[in-house]
Write an enzyme that holds these catalytic residues in place. Sequence first.
Site, PDB file in Angstrom:
ATOM      1  N   THR A  33      93.821  79.953 -37.369  1.00 20.72           N
ATOM      2  CA  THR A  33      93.363  79.943 -35.951  1.00 20.72           C
ATOM      3  C   THR A  33      91.637  79.675 -36.192  1.00 20.72           C
ATOM      4  OG1 THR A  33      93.366  80.279 -33.930  1.00 20.72           O
ATOM      5  CG2 THR A  33      93.384  82.184 -35.293  1.00 20.72           C
ATOM      6  N   ASN A  34      91.024  79.797 -35.087  1.00 21.90           N
ATOM      7  CA  ASN A  34      89.704  79.961 -35.026  1.00 21.90           C
ATOM      8  C   ASN A  34      89.079  80.791 -33.700  1.00 21.90           C
ATOM      9  OD1 ASN A  34      88.893  78.222 -32.676  1.00 21.90           O
ATOM     10  ND2 ASN A  34      90.104  76.581 -33.759  1.00 21.90           N
ATOM     11  N   LEU A  35      87.970  80.793 -33.844  1.00 21.81           N
ATOM     12  CA  LEU A  35      87.238  81.871 -32.962  1.00 21.81           C
ATOM     13  C   LEU A  35      86.871  81.418 -31.628  1.00 21.81           C
ATOM     14  CD1 LEU A  35      84.799  83.735 -35.409  1.00 21.81           C
ATOM     15  CD2 LEU A  35      87.133  84.677 -34.396  1.00 21.81           C
ATOM     16  N   ALA A 100      89.086  73.813 -29.403  1.00 15.15           N
ATOM     17  CA  ALA A 100      88.825  73.631 -30.668  1.00 15.15           C
ATOM     18  C   ALA A 100      90.005  73.678 -31.513  1.00 15.15           C
ATOM     19  CB  ALA A 100      88.215  74.964 -31.110  1.00 15.15           C
TER      20      ALA A 100
END
Length: 224
Positions: A33-35, A100
């Site tokens: 995943t990402n932030l 995102a």
Amino acid sequence: VIAFFQPKLLAGQKLLVTAGPTYEALDPVRGITNLSSGKMGFAIARAAHEAGAEVTLVAGPVNLPTPRGVKRIDVRSAQNMLEAVLQQAPEATVFIATAAVADWRPASSSERKIKKDGSGQPPQLAFTENTDILATVAQSPRAQSGELFCVGFAAESHDLEDNAQAKRKRKGVPLLVGNIGPATFGRDDNALLLVDAQGSRELARASKLSLARELVADIAARLS
Ligand code: CTP
Ligand code: CA
């Protein structure tokens, strides 16, 4: 008194917004995943509802309350997000992609937890590119004919204006919004660069909610 009779900026418009990260499972307990916090997309959904639009928010895994009056659809992976967006897009008049989206997903996801095999060698992970949700929607006949106005976002680490302009053309959208650094993920404030075929305009650093209101006003002025 006159203001009282003015219709809201987005009255009659149906907005579809993506927000947050996506989560690409590797096995039942792990993933990529990402932030992204989802804050910018949620602020836009709130501002658009305040401006009189009917708003559907397709959200990846985030920890944020649903803005009042907004219809929220929770998704996990990029593929789930694409499905939800394609289902909702035929109704929409504006599509704003703030999510995102993970660029890649594991080529295969294991149904069982991946175990160490004792060899000391890490597993070899293979990846597949995810479908570009924004570009897919932007290529649809309703977007091409101008019935559906598409807006993209971009976080660039350098040469923001040039990269954003190139990305806008590649995605085939009339408006691309660049996040002006430092890294915006998780922060409550931001600064934006609006890039269109004519050039660019900066929205000065402010809270994500005030920027969302400015962006909503800018988009409203571009419609019809
Ligand atoms: N986007 C999307 N689906 C994807 C990837 C990106 O809808 N699979 C959307 C994002 O929501 C954003 C825009 O495309 O509105 C730009 O995303 P970005 O990650 O900046 O662009 P990419 O085309 O993925 O290029 P790169 O990450 O390599 O810079
Ligand atoms: Ca990307």
